[in-house]
Design a protein around this motif. Structure first.
Motif, PDB file in Angstrom:
ATOM      1  N   SER A 193       9.753 -12.961  16.486  1.00 47.22           N
ATOM      2  CA  SER A 193       8.986 -13.598  17.549  1.00 47.22           C
ATOM      3  C   SER A 193       7.612 -13.978  17.013  1.00 47.22           C
ATOM      4  CB  SER A 193       8.830 -12.658  18.747  1.00 47.22           C
ATOM      5  OG  SER A 193       7.998 -11.568  18.422  1.00 47.22           O
ATOM      6  N   ARG A 194       6.984 -14.945  17.668  1.00 52.88           N
ATOM      7  CA  ARG A 194       5.694 -15.426  17.184  1.00 52.88           C
ATOM      8  C   ARG A 194       4.635 -14.335  17.215  1.00 52.88           C
ATOM      9  NH1 ARG A 194       3.707 -21.014  19.530  1.00 52.88           N
ATOM     10  NH2 ARG A 194       5.520 -21.563  18.275  1.00 52.88           N
ATOM     11  N   THR A 195       4.615 -13.554  18.300  1.00 51.78           N
ATOM     12  CA  THR A 195       3.606 -12.501  18.425  1.00 51.78           C
ATOM     13  C   THR A 195       3.751 -11.456  17.323  1.00 51.78           C
ATOM     14  OG1 THR A 195       3.572 -12.825  20.820  1.00 51.78           O
ATOM     15  CG2 THR A 195       2.641 -10.765  19.963  1.00 51.78           C
ATOM     16  N   LEU A 196       4.985 -11.021  17.071  1.00 54.24           N
ATOM     17  CA  LEU A 196       5.207 -10.014  16.037  1.00 54.24           C
ATOM     18  C   LEU A 196       4.894 -10.560  14.647  1.00 54.24           C
ATOM     19  CD1 LEU A 196       8.484  -8.308  17.317  1.00 54.24           C
ATOM     20  CD2 LEU A 196       6.145  -7.430  17.413  1.00 54.24           C
TER      21      LEU A 196
ATOM     22  N   ALA B 160       1.253 -10.649  10.034  1.00 46.72           N
ATOM     23  CA  ALA B 160       0.345 -11.384   9.153  1.00 46.72           C
ATOM     24  C   ALA B 160      -1.035 -10.731   9.133  1.00 46.72           C
ATOM     25  CB  ALA B 160       0.242 -12.835   9.619  1.00 46.72           C
ATOM     26  N   VAL B 161      -1.503 -10.276  10.287  1.00 45.15           N
ATOM     27  CA  VAL B 161      -2.795  -9.591  10.345  1.00 45.15           C
ATOM     28  C   VAL B 161      -2.744  -8.291   9.551  1.00 45.15           C
ATOM     29  CG1 VAL B 161      -4.429  -8.448  11.882  1.00 45.15           C
ATOM     30  CG2 VAL B 161      -3.456 -10.653  12.529  1.00 45.15           C
ATOM     31  N   LEU B 162      -1.644  -7.543   9.684  1.00 44.32           N
ATOM     32  CA  LEU B 162      -1.514  -6.305   8.918  1.00 44.32           C
ATOM     33  C   LEU B 162      -1.513  -6.577   7.415  1.00 44.32           C
ATOM     34  CD1 LEU B 162       1.138  -4.285  10.981  1.00 44.32           C
ATOM     35  CD2 LEU B 162      -1.300  -3.814  10.741  1.00 44.32           C
ATOM     36  N   SER B 163      -0.831  -7.634   6.992  1.00 42.80           N
ATOM     37  CA  SER B 163      -0.811  -7.982   5.567  1.00 42.80           C
ATOM     38  C   SER B 163      -2.216  -8.328   5.083  1.00 42.80           C
ATOM     39  CB  SER B 163       0.139  -9.146   5.322  1.00 42.80           C
ATOM     40  OG  SER B 163       1.463  -8.793   5.646  1.00 42.80           O
ATOM     41  N   ALA B 164      -2.965  -9.072   5.902  1.00 43.26           N
ATOM     42  CA  ALA B 164      -4.342  -9.406   5.524  1.00 43.26           C
ATOM     43  C   ALA B 164      -5.204  -8.145   5.435  1.00 43.26           C
ATOM     44  CB  ALA B 164      -4.931 -10.392   6.534  1.00 43.26           C
ATOM     45  N   LEU B 165      -5.004  -7.202   6.372  1.00 39.35           N
ATOM     46  CA  LEU B 165      -5.758  -5.949   6.317  1.00 39.35           C
ATOM     47  C   LEU B 165      -5.407  -5.136   5.074  1.00 39.35           C
ATOM     48  CD1 LEU B 165      -5.635  -4.773  10.046  1.00 39.35           C
ATOM     49  CD2 LEU B 165      -7.600  -5.700   8.790  1.00 39.35           C
ATOM     50  N   ALA B 166      -4.119  -5.161   4.681  1.00 32.90           N
ATOM     51  CA  ALA B 166      -3.719  -4.462   3.456  1.00 32.90           C
ATOM     52  C   ALA B 166      -4.409  -5.064   2.235  1.00 32.90           C
ATOM     53  CB  ALA B 166      -2.197  -4.521   3.298  1.00 32.90           C
ATOM     54  N   ALA B 167      -4.535  -6.393   2.211  1.00 31.55           N
ATOM     55  CA  ALA B 167      -5.240  -7.035   1.104  1.00 31.55           C
ATOM     56  C   ALA B 167      -6.713  -6.652   1.088  1.00 31.55           C
ATOM     57  CB  ALA B 167      -5.079  -8.554   1.198  1.00 31.55           C
ATOM     58  N   VAL B 168      -7.344  -6.651   2.271  1.00 32.36           N
ATOM     59  CA  VAL B 168      -8.770  -6.293   2.353  1.00 32.36           C
ATOM     60  C   VAL B 168      -8.980  -4.839   1.935  1.00 32.36           C
ATOM     61  CG1 VAL B 168     -10.706  -5.988   3.940  1.00 32.36           C
ATOM     62  CG2 VAL B 168      -9.276  -8.033   4.101  1.00 32.36           C
ATOM     63  N   LEU B 169      -8.105  -3.940   2.396  1.00 27.18           N
ATOM     64  CA  LEU B 169      -8.243  -2.524   2.044  1.00 27.18           C
ATOM     65  C   LEU B 169      -8.133  -2.314   0.540  1.00 27.18           C
ATOM     66  CD1 LEU B 169      -8.432   0.478   2.708  1.00 27.18           C
ATOM     67  CD2 LEU B 169      -5.956   0.465   3.144  1.00 27.18           C
ATOM     68  N   ASN B 170      -7.153  -2.937  -0.088  1.00 24.50           N
ATOM     69  CA  ASN B 170      -6.988  -2.765  -1.531  1.00 24.50           C
ATOM     70  C   ASN B 170      -8.116  -3.432  -2.304  1.00 24.50           C
ATOM     71  OD1 ASN B 170      -4.225  -1.449  -2.457  1.00 24.50           O
ATOM     72  ND2 ASN B 170      -3.824  -2.542  -0.555  1.00 24.50           N
ATOM     73  N   LEU B 171      -8.687  -4.508  -1.772  1.00 26.18           N
ATOM     74  CA  LEU B 171      -9.857  -5.111  -2.408  1.00 26.18           C
ATOM     75  C   LEU B 171     -11.042  -4.158  -2.354  1.00 26.18           C
ATOM     76  CD1 LEU B 171     -11.100  -7.615  -3.746  1.00 26.18           C
ATOM     77  CD2 LEU B 171     -11.654  -8.455  -1.448  1.00 26.18           C
ATOM     78  N   TRP B 172     -11.220  -3.467  -1.207  1.00 25.58           N
ATOM     79  CA  TRP B 172     -12.298  -2.475  -1.098  1.00 25.58           C
ATOM     80  C   TRP B 172     -12.062  -1.307  -2.061  1.00 25.58           C
ATOM     81  CZ3 TRP B 172     -12.428   2.692   0.104  1.00 25.58           C
ATOM     82  CH2 TRP B 172     -13.681   3.247   0.355  1.00 25.58           C
ATOM     83  N   VAL B 173     -10.803  -0.895  -2.207  1.00 24.51           N
ATOM     84  CA  VAL B 173     -10.480   0.198  -3.125  1.00 24.51           C
ATOM     85  C   VAL B 173     -10.859  -0.174  -4.558  1.00 24.51           C
ATOM     86  CG1 VAL B 173      -8.594   1.514  -4.165  1.00 24.51           C
ATOM     87  CG2 VAL B 173      -8.678   1.201  -1.682  1.00 24.51           C
ATOM     88  N   ILE B 174     -10.566  -1.405  -4.952  1.00 29.47           N
ATOM     89  CA  ILE B 174     -10.919  -1.844  -6.304  1.00 29.47           C
ATOM     90  C   ILE B 174     -12.434  -1.806  -6.498  1.00 29.47           C
ATOM     91  CG2 ILE B 174     -10.953  -3.830  -7.861  1.00 29.47           C
ATOM     92  CD1 ILE B 174      -8.193  -4.570  -6.854  1.00 29.47           C
TER      93      ILE B 174
ATOM     94  N   ALA C 120       1.093 -12.742   3.982  1.00 28.09           N
ATOM     95  CA  ALA C 120       0.364 -13.155   5.183  1.00 28.09           C
ATOM     96  C   ALA C 120       0.481 -14.658   5.415  1.00 28.09           C
ATOM     97  CB  ALA C 120      -1.103 -12.743   5.066  1.00 28.09           C
ATOM     98  N   MET C 121       0.378 -15.452   4.350  1.00 30.25           N
ATOM     99  CA  MET C 121       0.519 -16.902   4.490  1.00 30.25           C
ATOM    100  C   MET C 121       1.920 -17.275   4.966  1.00 30.25           C
ATOM    101  SD  MET C 121      -1.703 -18.542   1.352  1.00 30.25           S
ATOM    102  CE  MET C 121      -0.804 -17.671   0.070  1.00 30.25           C
ATOM    103  N   LEU C 122       2.953 -16.627   4.403  1.00 27.16           N
ATOM    104  CA  LEU C 122       4.310 -16.908   4.845  1.00 27.16           C
ATOM    105  C   LEU C 122       4.508 -16.540   6.306  1.00 27.16           C
ATOM    106  CD1 LEU C 122       6.520 -15.755   1.819  1.00 27.16           C
ATOM    107  CD2 LEU C 122       5.857 -18.067   2.464  1.00 27.16           C
ATOM    108  N   GLN C 123       3.909 -15.436   6.750  1.00 29.42           N
ATOM    109  CA  GLN C 123       4.066 -15.002   8.126  1.00 29.42           C
ATOM    110  C   GLN C 123       3.366 -15.944   9.089  1.00 29.42           C
ATOM    111  OE1 GLN C 123       2.466 -11.225   7.253  1.00 29.42           O
ATOM    112  NE2 GLN C 123       4.427 -10.179   7.079  1.00 29.42           N
ATOM    113  N   PHE C 124       2.171 -16.401   8.742  1.00 29.06           N
ATOM    114  CA  PHE C 124       1.484 -17.366   9.577  1.00 29.06           C
ATOM    115  C   PHE C 124       2.289 -18.649   9.705  1.00 29.06           C
ATOM    116  CE2 PHE C 124      -2.644 -15.039   8.943  1.00 29.06           C
ATOM    117  CZ  PHE C 124      -2.942 -14.895  10.278  1.00 29.06           C
ATOM    118  N   GLN C 125       2.852 -19.120   8.583  1.00 28.81           N
ATOM    119  CA  GLN C 125       3.661 -20.339   8.622  1.00 28.81           C
ATOM    120  C   GLN C 125       4.920 -20.131   9.452  1.00 28.81           C
ATOM    121  OE1 GLN C 125       4.812 -21.743   4.765  1.00 28.81           O
ATOM    122  NE2 GLN C 125       5.883 -23.526   5.537  1.00 28.81           N
ATOM    123  N   ALA C 126       5.580 -18.974   9.310  1.00 26.64           N
ATOM    124  CA  ALA C 126       6.774 -18.705  10.089  1.00 26.64           C
ATOM    125  C   ALA C 126       6.453 -18.605  11.571  1.00 26.64           C
ATOM    126  CB  ALA C 126       7.430 -17.409   9.607  1.00 26.64           C
TER     127      ALA C 126
END
Length: 201
Positions: free
Chosen positions: A145-148, A153-167, A191-197
């Motif tokens: 579904s679009r909402t899910l 996609a937001v969770l994937s972006a947060l995972a990227a931000v968290l790992n960037l902070w860890v580095i 995240a990009m694939l999820q936004f497009q989907a």
């Protein structure tokens, strides 16, 4: 001499075959089946066409659910492999008072508790990234579904931000955490694939 007793050499009395009418010689060819009109010019589109026959516009086809199933299984495989390689944070959650197996040693040779070491944060980043991959795979396989999809996609972006902070936080303490860099790349791509989907659902 009786000529009737000689063998007959020809069959001249056989009627010639009837000529085929010209209009029946070649059946008219049916036109290619058509589908919905072109969104750009309105001309009917052929089934499976990638370009409009009239205006030449490229047609974008929405991918079916089956095309995303391999992506889900790849995500599950990556998450399982990373959790097997970096299980310390899960082990810490299960046994928070027994971290002697993966406590660190500082520059002076003293024991550094796991929760105060740089490995603690890199393990958190990788574990969160793996959980996001598993959630994304579950959404793809069970409920696209679009909402899910936007939530994943937001969770994937947060995972990227968290790992960037860890580095940024641990680079000078325990070297460059390559696994976190790989997690950032995969998380941003996911995240990009999820936004497009989500836009195509």
């Amino acid at each position: 001499m009786d000529l009737s007793k000689l063998p007959r050499l020809s069959k001249s009395n056989t009627p010639p075959p009837a000529d085929t009418p010209a209009q029946e010689a070649e059946a008219p060819k049916s036109e290619s089946p058509r589908t919905a009109p072109c969104p750009f010019c309105g001309h009917p589109l052929r089934i499976g066409a990638r370009f409009c026959d009239s205006c030449g516009a490229q047609l974008v086809r929405k991918p079916g659910r089956g095309s995303a199933i391999p992506e889900a299984f790849i995500g599950i495989a990556i998450a399982v492999i990373l959790l097997i390689i970096y299980p310390h944070f899960i082990e810490y959650l299960l046994h928070p008072h027994d971290t002697s197996a993966f406590d660190a040693i500082d520059a002076n040779g003293a024991v550094l508790p796991y929760t105060k070491s740089a490995f603690f944060w890199s393990d958190i980043g990788i574990t969160f990234f793996c959980l996001v991959l598993l959630v994304d795979a579950a959404i793809i396989l069970m409920a696209r579904s679009r909402t899910l999809l936007l939530g994943a996609a937001v969770l994937s972006a947060l995972a990227a931000v968290l790992n960037l902070w860890v580095i940024a936080h641990t680079w000078g303490l325990a070297g460059f955490p390559l696994q976190c860099a790989v997690a950032i790349a995969i998380a941003l791509y996911t995240a990009m694939l999820q936004f497009q989907a989500a836009r195509e659902v």
